[in-house]
Every structure is written in C-alpha cells, then in structure tokens.
Design a protein around this motif. Structure first.
Motif, PDB file in Angstrom:
ATOM      1  N   THR A  97       0.829  -1.195   0.000  1.00  0.00           N
ATOM      2  CA  THR A  97       0.000   0.000   0.000  1.00  0.00           C
ATOM      3  C   THR A  97       0.863   1.245   0.000  1.00  0.00           C
ATOM      4  OG1 THR A  97      -1.589  -1.240   1.290  1.00  0.00           O
ATOM      5  CG2 THR A  97      -1.910   1.145   1.175  1.00  0.00           C
ATOM      6  N   ARG A  98       1.919   1.217   0.848  1.00  0.00           N
ATOM      7  CA  ARG A  98       2.779   2.404   0.916  1.00  0.00           C
ATOM      8  C   ARG A  98       3.464   2.656  -0.418  1.00  0.00           C
ATOM      9  NH1 ARG A  98       6.635   1.282   4.804  1.00  0.00           N
ATOM     10  NH2 ARG A  98       5.246  -0.107   5.939  1.00  0.00           N
ATOM     11  N   SER A  99       3.921   1.583  -1.039  1.00  0.00           N
ATOM     12  CA  SER A  99       4.626   1.791  -2.310  1.00  0.00           C
ATOM     13  C   SER A  99       3.644   2.254  -3.387  1.00  0.00           C
ATOM     14  CB  SER A  99       5.364   0.524  -2.743  1.00  0.00           C
ATOM     15  OG  SER A  99       4.517  -0.304  -3.498  1.00  0.00           O
ATOM     16  N   ARG A 100       2.396   1.799  -3.278  1.00  0.00           N
ATOM     17  CA  ARG A 100       1.400   2.267  -4.249  1.00  0.00           C
ATOM     18  C   ARG A 100       1.070   3.730  -4.030  1.00  0.00           C
ATOM     19  NH1 ARG A 100      -3.735  -1.336  -4.834  1.00  0.00           N
ATOM     20  NH2 ARG A 100      -4.028   0.030  -6.604  1.00  0.00           N
ATOM     21  N   ILE A 101       1.021   4.127  -2.742  1.00  0.00           N
ATOM     22  CA  ILE A 101       0.727   5.538  -2.478  1.00  0.00           C
ATOM     23  C   ILE A 101       1.854   6.422  -2.996  1.00  0.00           C
ATOM     24  CG2 ILE A 101       0.483   7.224  -0.623  1.00  0.00           C
ATOM     25  CD1 ILE A 101      -1.163   5.138   0.876  1.00  0.00           C
ATOM     26  N   ARG A 102       3.115   5.915  -2.781  1.00  0.00           N
ATOM     27  CA  ARG A 102       4.256   6.660  -3.333  1.00  0.00           C
ATOM     28  C   ARG A 102       4.128   6.777  -4.849  1.00  0.00           C
ATOM     29  NH1 ARG A 102       7.869   4.290  -0.009  1.00  0.00           N
ATOM     30  NH2 ARG A 102       8.296   2.679  -1.535  1.00  0.00           N
ATOM     31  N   ALA A 103       3.772   5.666  -5.475  1.00  0.00           N
ATOM     32  CA  ALA A 103       3.611   5.671  -6.934  1.00  0.00           C
ATOM     33  C   ALA A 103       2.516   6.662  -7.349  1.00  0.00           C
ATOM     34  CB  ALA A 103       3.270   4.272  -7.431  1.00  0.00           C
ATOM     35  N   ALA A 104       1.424   6.674  -6.562  1.00  0.00           N
ATOM     36  CA  ALA A 104       0.324   7.577  -6.892  1.00  0.00           C
ATOM     37  C   ALA A 104       0.810   9.022  -6.950  1.00  0.00           C
ATOM     38  CB  ALA A 104      -0.796   7.433  -5.862  1.00  0.00           C
ATOM     39  N   TRP A 105       1.593   9.407  -5.938  1.00  0.00           N
ATOM     40  CA  TRP A 105       2.092  10.792  -5.930  1.00  0.00           C
ATOM     41  C   TRP A 105       3.031  11.055  -7.088  1.00  0.00           C
ATOM     42  CZ3 TRP A 105      -0.114  14.654  -3.599  1.00  0.00           C
ATOM     43  CH2 TRP A 105      -0.932  14.390  -2.499  1.00  0.00           C
ATOM     44  N   LEU A 106       3.863  10.039  -7.417  1.00  0.00           N
ATOM     45  CA  LEU A 106       4.755  10.197  -8.573  1.00  0.00           C
ATOM     46  C   LEU A 106       3.947  10.374  -9.862  1.00  0.00           C
ATOM     47  CD1 LEU A 106       7.688   7.652  -8.127  1.00  0.00           C
ATOM     48  CD2 LEU A 106       7.832  10.130  -8.432  1.00  0.00           C
ATOM     49  N   PHE A 107       2.849   9.616  -9.955  1.00  0.00           N
ATOM     50  CA  PHE A 107       2.051   9.654 -11.175  1.00  0.00           C
ATOM     51  C   PHE A 107       1.316  10.977 -11.348  1.00  0.00           C
ATOM     52  CE2 PHE A 107       1.450   4.771 -11.525  1.00  0.00           C
ATOM     53  CZ  PHE A 107       2.733   4.685 -12.033  1.00  0.00           C
ATOM     54  N   ILE A 108       0.892  11.569 -10.237  1.00  0.00           N
ATOM     55  CA  ILE A 108       0.134  12.816 -10.405  1.00  0.00           C
ATOM     56  C   ILE A 108       1.046  14.036 -10.352  1.00  0.00           C
ATOM     57  CG2 ILE A 108      -2.105  11.960  -9.629  1.00  0.00           C
ATOM     58  CD1 ILE A 108      -1.544  13.096  -6.940  1.00  0.00           C
ATOM     59  N   ALA A 109       2.319  13.834  -9.950  1.00  0.00           N
ATOM     60  CA  ALA A 109       3.213  14.985  -9.820  1.00  0.00           C
ATOM     61  C   ALA A 109       3.335  15.808 -11.113  1.00  0.00           C
ATOM     62  CB  ALA A 109       4.585  14.523  -9.338  1.00  0.00           C
ATOM     63  N   PRO A 110       3.596  15.169 -12.277  1.00  0.00           N
ATOM     64  CA  PRO A 110       3.749  15.991 -13.492  1.00  0.00           C
ATOM     65  C   PRO A 110       2.504  16.832 -13.782  1.00  0.00           C
ATOM     66  CG  PRO A 110       4.337  13.700 -13.935  1.00  0.00           C
ATOM     67  CD  PRO A 110       3.766  13.739 -12.555  1.00  0.00           C
ATOM     68  N   THR A 111       1.329  16.194 -13.630  1.00  0.00           N
ATOM     69  CA  THR A 111       0.081  16.922 -13.876  1.00  0.00           C
ATOM     70  C   THR A 111      -0.052  18.098 -12.915  1.00  0.00           C
ATOM     71  OG1 THR A 111      -0.992  14.901 -14.642  1.00  0.00           O
ATOM     72  CG2 THR A 111      -2.427  16.686 -13.943  1.00  0.00           C
ATOM     73  N   LEU A 112       0.259  17.846 -11.638  1.00  0.00           N
ATOM     74  CA  LEU A 112       0.131  18.918 -10.649  1.00  0.00           C
ATOM     75  C   LEU A 112       1.109  20.054 -10.948  1.00  0.00           C
ATOM     76  CD1 LEU A 112      -0.403  17.079  -7.254  1.00  0.00           C
ATOM     77  CD2 LEU A 112      -2.070  18.121  -8.791  1.00  0.00           C
ATOM     78  N   VAL A 113       2.342  19.687 -11.318  1.00  0.00           N
ATOM     79  CA  VAL A 113       3.340  20.722 -11.611  1.00  0.00           C
ATOM     80  C   VAL A 113       2.872  21.576 -12.782  1.00  0.00           C
ATOM     81  CG1 VAL A 113       5.676  21.097 -12.510  1.00  0.00           C
ATOM     82  CG2 VAL A 113       5.295  19.443 -10.673  1.00  0.00           C
ATOM     83  N   ILE A 114       2.422  20.914 -13.846  1.00  0.00           N
ATOM     84  CA  ILE A 114       2.003  21.664 -15.036  1.00  0.00           C
ATOM     85  C   ILE A 114       0.785  22.526 -14.742  1.00  0.00           C
ATOM     86  CG2 ILE A 114       1.002  21.387 -17.350  1.00  0.00           C
ATOM     87  CD1 ILE A 114       3.047  19.447 -17.991  1.00  0.00           C
ATOM     88  N   LEU A 115      -0.178  21.969 -14.002  1.00  0.00           N
ATOM     89  CA  LEU A 115      -1.378  22.761 -13.718  1.00  0.00           C
ATOM     90  C   LEU A 115      -1.053  23.943 -12.807  1.00  0.00           C
ATOM     91  CD1 LEU A 115      -4.298  20.206 -13.379  1.00  0.00           C
ATOM     92  CD2 LEU A 115      -3.828  21.836 -15.201  1.00  0.00           C
ATOM     93  N   THR A 116      -0.114  23.740 -11.890  1.00  0.00           N
ATOM     94  CA  THR A 116       0.288  24.862 -11.042  1.00  0.00           C
ATOM     95  C   THR A 116       0.932  25.947 -11.897  1.00  0.00           C
ATOM     96  OG1 THR A 116       0.763  23.233  -9.342  1.00  0.00           O
ATOM     97  CG2 THR A 116       1.547  25.472  -8.941  1.00  0.00           C
ATOM     98  N   LEU A 117       1.776  25.518 -12.842  1.00  0.00           N
ATOM     99  CA  LEU A 117       2.484  26.475 -13.691  1.00  0.00           C
ATOM    100  C   LEU A 117       1.527  27.220 -14.619  1.00  0.00           C
ATOM    101  CD1 LEU A 117       5.353  27.467 -14.768  1.00  0.00           C
ATOM    102  CD2 LEU A 117       5.017  25.773 -16.568  1.00  0.00           C
ATOM    103  N   ILE A 118       0.581  26.498 -15.263  1.00  0.00           N
ATOM    104  CA  ILE A 118      -0.218  27.144 -16.303  1.00  0.00           C
ATOM    105  C   ILE A 118      -1.608  27.557 -15.842  1.00  0.00           C
ATOM    106  CG2 ILE A 118       0.999  25.996 -18.183  1.00  0.00           C
ATOM    107  CD1 ILE A 118      -1.371  24.137 -18.461  1.00  0.00           C
ATOM    108  N   ALA A 119      -2.025  27.172 -14.636  1.00  0.00           N
ATOM    109  CA  ALA A 119      -3.330  27.634 -14.151  1.00  0.00           C
ATOM    110  C   ALA A 119      -3.159  28.382 -12.829  1.00  0.00           C
ATOM    111  CB  ALA A 119      -4.286  26.464 -13.989  1.00  0.00           C
ATOM    112  N   GLY A 120      -2.515  27.770 -11.854  1.00  0.00           N
ATOM    113  CA  GLY A 120      -2.379  28.389 -10.536  1.00  0.00           C
ATOM    114  C   GLY A 120      -1.572  29.673 -10.577  1.00  0.00           C
ATOM    115  N   TRP A 121      -0.385  29.594 -11.171  1.00  0.00           N
ATOM    116  CA  TRP A 121       0.499  30.764 -11.215  1.00  0.00           C
ATOM    117  C   TRP A 121      -0.117  31.932 -12.010  1.00  0.00           C
ATOM    118  CZ3 TRP A 121       4.265  33.324  -9.095  1.00  0.00           C
ATOM    119  CH2 TRP A 121       5.031  34.229  -9.845  1.00  0.00           C
ATOM    120  N   PRO A 122      -0.597  31.697 -13.250  1.00  0.00           N
ATOM    121  CA  PRO A 122      -1.208  32.820 -13.970  1.00  0.00           C
ATOM    122  C   PRO A 122      -2.395  33.420 -13.225  1.00  0.00           C
ATOM    123  CG  PRO A 122      -0.823  31.003 -15.459  1.00  0.00           C
ATOM    124  CD  PRO A 122      -0.545  30.491 -14.090  1.00  0.00           C
TER     125      PRO A 122
END
Lengths: 323, 274
Positions: free
Chosen positions: A24-49
C-alpha cells in the motif's frame, strides 16, 4: 520486504499485513509520482497565472510595460479622488457587461434545457433513422464556435442574409432587420446562435439519463392508463432531475464565461459585451492590465463561488471511494 | 388522433434536423458563389465554382493556419493523454490522503473562466519567450484540456473491476508496469474518446490563440477565420469566409459522425464543456 517465511508455504498473518501495508505504501508513493507531473504543469499554467492576474489587479501595470508597475491597492476596483468615486465598480460599462452575461446565461440555458428535454425525448423514442438523427444533432456542437458565429453572421446579414429573406417571403416582417447591430435584437441573436450550438450537448446528457430509467415503471403506467404527459411530469422528470441539474450547472458555468460567440458575432459592441469580452478589451485593446485584471478577478470570484456551491452539492458523488 | 400524433412527431424530427443542418448547408451553398452572386439569396447550389476555395489559400497563409491548428491540437492531445492516463490511474485506483480534494481542485480548474488567467498567462508566455509561437499556444491550451482529460479518464478507470490489477501485483509487478501493461490497453477506447474531445477543444480554442499570437503565419484557424477581412473594412469576402469555414468544419464533422458513440460516452462520463 520479502513475503513468506522460507520453508513454509503459508506466510504468518503478521507478515501478510506487513507485506500488504508495504505494498500500500509503495502504491501511495507511486500515486504521488504519477500525479506529480500533472500537478506541476497545472500549477504552472493555471495556478500561477491566476495568482499573477489577481496580483496585477492591485497594480497599475500596462501591457507594454508589464515589468514596471506600482502597487496601488484597491484603486482599480474602487478609489476616491477628491470626493469622486472611480474604478471598475463605478464603471457603467462593466455593470452593463455583467447584466448582459447574466441575462444571456439565464435565457439561453432555460431555452436550451426545455429544447434539450424535447430533443432527448424524441431521440429516446424508437423510430427508423434514430442513429442518423443523433449524429445530425451533433453537427452544430462540433462546428468551431468562431466558424458558427461567422456562418450565422452571414445568414443574419441585414441586406443579403437568408434569414431576412425567409422572413420577408413568409410575410413575417415588412423590412429587413439588422439583427446583430440593433441593440434590441443583438443579444437575442446571440442567444439564438448559442441555443443552436449547445442544445445538442444538453439533449445528449439528458438522453443518457433517460436511457438509464427502468422500463417497468412505464409499463406499469401504461397498463394503468396514465396519460403520457402526466407520466412525464410525475415519473420521468423527477427521475432525471439529478442529471438535468448537472447539465444545467455545467452549461451555466460555460455561459458565464462566454467570449468567442459574442466577440465574433457582434464585434466589440457595448450592447452585447459579456464580462469576458469587457475584460479582454481592457487588457488588450486599451492595454490596461490593472483594470482588466481587476475585471478578470471579479469574473473568477463570481464563477468560483458558483463552482464551490456546485461541488458542495455534488460532494457525495465525488467523495466516493474507489473499488 | 393516432395519425395526427405521428405526423406531428415526424414534423418535429424534420424541424430539428433542418435547424441543425441548415447553417452548414447554407455555408456550403454560399462558398460556391462569388462576386455579385452573393448579393442575392440562393437556397440551392447552382454551379460548382471553386474560386473561393482557391482564394482562401492565396489571400492568406491558410494552409499554414491549418497546419498550426493540427500541430497545436495534436501536441495538446498527446501531452494531455500521457499525463492524464498516469494521473487517472493514481486517482482512480489508489486510495491516498487528499485524493478527493486534489481531484476536486482539478475539476475546478476545468471550470475556470479562461479570461481569469489571461494577463498572468500573457506574462508567463512572454517571459518564457513563447509569445507568438506554437509552443506558447500548446502550453496555454493544456490548461483547458488536461483537467478534463484527468477527470474523464478517472471516471473510466473507476469503472474497471478491482481484480484486474490484483493479479499483476501478486505476481510482483510495480505500479508503473501495471499502468503500462494492464491499464494502457484497457484504457485505449476511453483514451480515444478523451483524446477526441481534447482535440476538438484545442481545435476550436479562440481566446488564447487570438491574444497570444501576433502574425498571420503563427495563427491557428479560429483567429484566422475571425480576422479574415476584405479589401475594405465594409466589404467582407463572405464567399471566401464560407469556403474557409467549410474546409475546417468538414474534418471535424467527419470525426464526429464516425466516433459519434464514443464522443457521447465521453461527454456523459465527464460532462465536460460543449
């Protein structure tokens, strides 16, 4: 962590739990890794602007000097110069655009809901050519908004337009109407084109809800001889109400930010300008980044408030746990 | 009475069909007429005159505009799907703290008014040196497509039975392998649907394309058509505009007719914008 104890085929219960929790822990780690790129991009192109837009609304920035500006507090919104109130909140054109947008949203979404239900009921009935019909009503939805605005512009042309020609031939009007230029008809024209373009969307969402209804209710109603109109208001409408509500909210949120249709159909006319058209005009045409950002921020606040209400209403469905 | 109801029903079907098709039909008819012909109304095509279609490409870099639109929409779809599938796996199949909140935030972004980020996005794109370039538009359009891609794919992910990945995990597969080997093939139909919707959104996008490009060569199709003008401000080349409209609408209509069922499934799954 390795699983089973060597030599025995069956792992001890505590080890099973340990293994599961490590998985479970390794899956949760994977989950965060998987959503990280999306979160970074959305922060850059939606949150920041968004944050920058809100910041700009408190400055006197202009488009050609975006790096050189001063913080001026709420002056873009409301300021008092020698006893005279100035700023966006005193601007009649802004309030006019707010009124236009709200009026447009209320009228067009109401018409689209009623027509959407009618079209959905028709498409829910079995008749030859139903598949073709379902494809045909998708055509207005698929045509780019700018293109449909231009098509209607041409059809509504005051001198050579086909709409005026039809109405004149049918004797419904005595003289050609300047649809998009006349303040009395311009906003109705926008509503009509929007209804043409987005009723299919509404109809398909409602149709999906209709097709999930259990057939035996209707069978029972038919056996009991209940009038179809009564069945519709007593059975169908209450059952599709949740889906209908979702569709209406999505359409309303979409209508509140209307830009393309009004911008192309009626140019930069004050009579039809929506909030988005007004904000862009300030930002780009007048280069007033501060004032335009203030308008943008207000639009954001209005829509954000509605989104929060929507999400609060739909929370139960969203909070559902995955299987 | 029964017959009357039938006739009424078919009249209604006919009216809806005509109302849906007529504007596009009329655009096609008008696109074959030019010059003074356009000053009279014609309901039926009289002759096939392709001069407007030639003029579209001669008077402005319309071929370039179409290519730009394809490049922007294609890249936006590829990035959205790539990021969307991995994110949707995390959101749809793994329970972790803050998941609902994050998912709701992403859903909220998909309902953002575009104009709310306009000045901030302008500054961002200019500071990255992407003003008046296609990568700038790709970046901006991701704001519109990525949130609903994640959202719709998550909905589809949740519908798959739980047993699917358990076998793979028992065999010792890592989450990454599970996504690639197990879910990628299973998600292919959903990805087609979502990709199509993302393509249509990007293909139709106007506000960013209008604001973040300056020259005709860098424009995508919607601003190119919206800004198409004639020799004078008062005389718009309607025949040419209609020809351009027909050119860019035909492929979209073909896509919609072919993938009708998939698109409807995607729309109802995510109730995304129309």
């Amino acid at each position: 962590m390795s699983g089973a104890i060597a030599g025995t085929g069956v792992p001890a219960p505590s080890l099973v739990r340990a293994r599961r929790s490590s998985l479970t822990r390794s899956r949760i780690r994977a989950a965060w890794l998987f959503i990280a790129p999306t979160l970074v991009i959305l922060t850059l192109i939606a949150g920041w602007p968004l944050a920058r837009t809100i910041w700009f609304s408190f400055t006197d920035a202009s488009l050609n000097s975006l790096d050189d500006y001063d913080f001026i507090g709420f002056e873009n919104y409301l300021a008092n110069y020698d006893g005279e109130w100035l700023g966006l909140l005193t601007e009649p054109d802004w309030w006019h655009s707010v009124w236009n947008t709200v009026w447009f949203t209320a009228i067009s979404v109401s018409i689209e809901t009623v027509l959407g239900i009618v079209v959905a009921l028709i498409l829910n009935a079995a008749f030859p050519g139903r598949g073709l019909m379902r494809a045909v009503i998708l055509i207005p939805w698929a045509i780019p908004t700018v293109v449909s605005a231009r098509m209607w512009n041409w059809m509504l042309h005051d001198q050579f337009g086909v709409i005026n020609d039809m109405l004149l031939r049918l004797g419904l009007i005595a003289a050609p109407i300047t649809w998009t230029a006349n303040p009395d008809t311009a906003l109705w024209t926008v509503v009509m084109v929007d209804v043409w373009k987005t009723t299919p969307f509404m109809a398909l969402l409602i149709l999906a809800a209709l097709q999930m209804l259990p057939g035996d209710i209707y069978e029972a109603a038919r056996v009991d001889g209940v009038h179809p109109v009564r069945v519709f208001f007593r059975v169908t409408l209450p059952l599709i109400k949740p889906a209908l509500l979702v569709a209406v909210i999505f359409r309303a949120l979409d209508s509140l930010r209307v830009f393309d249709l009004i911008y192309v159909l009626t140019a930069n006319s004050r009579d039809t300008a929506s909030m988005s058209v007004y904000a862009r005009q300030q930002l780009v045409d007048f280069q007033e980044v501060g004032l335009g950002s203030a308008a943008s921020t207000l639009i954001f606040l209005i829509i954000a408030l509605l989104i929060v209400i929507t999400l609060a209403l739909g929370r139960v469905r969203l909070g559902e746990d995955p299987r | 009475m029964k017959h009357l109801a039938r006739i009424g029903f078919w009249l209604l079907v006919l009216a809806i069909g005509l109302f849906s098709i007529f504007p596009f039909y009329y655009a096609i008819v008008s696109s074959f007429r030019s010059g003074a012909e356009l000053f009279s109304v014609a309901y039926l095509p009289q002759r096939l005159d392709f001069s407007n279609y030639a003029a579209v490409f001669e008077r402005q870099p319309f071929g370039r505009n179409i290519l730009n639109s394809i490049l922007v929409a294609g890249s936006v779809v590829a990035v959205s799907l790539g990021l969307g599938i991995t994110a949707a796996y995390a959101f749809g199949r793994i329970a972790f703290r803050g998941r609902s909140l994050l998912l709701m935030t992403i859903l909220a972004v998909s309902m953002f008014p575009q104009v709310a980020v306009l000045s901030g996005m302008f500054e961002l794109i200019r500071s990255l040196g992407l003003y008046n370039t296609l990568p700038g538009l790709i970046l901006a359009n991701l704001m519109l497509t990525l949130p609903f891609t994640v959202w719709v794919l998550t909905t589809f992910m949740r519908e798959l039975p739980k047993e699917i990945e358990e076998a793979a995990y028992v065999d010792g597969a890592t989450p990454w392998i599970v996504v690639r080997r197990v879910f990628l093939p299973l998600m292919a139909p959903a990805a087609v649907t979502t990709g199509l919707l993302a393509f249509i959104v990007s293909w139709n996008e106007f506000l960013f394309a209008l604001t973040f490009t300056l020259t005709n060569e860098q424009r995508t199709v919607p601003p190119a058509i919206a800004l198409m003008s004639g020799s004078t401000a008062y005389e718009l080349p309607w025949g040419t505009i209609m020809a351009a409209s027909v050119i860019v609408t035909l492929p979209i209509i073909a896509l919609v007719l072919v993938f009708q069922r998939k698109i409807v499934a995607g729309l109802t799954a995510g109730a995304v914008k129309g």
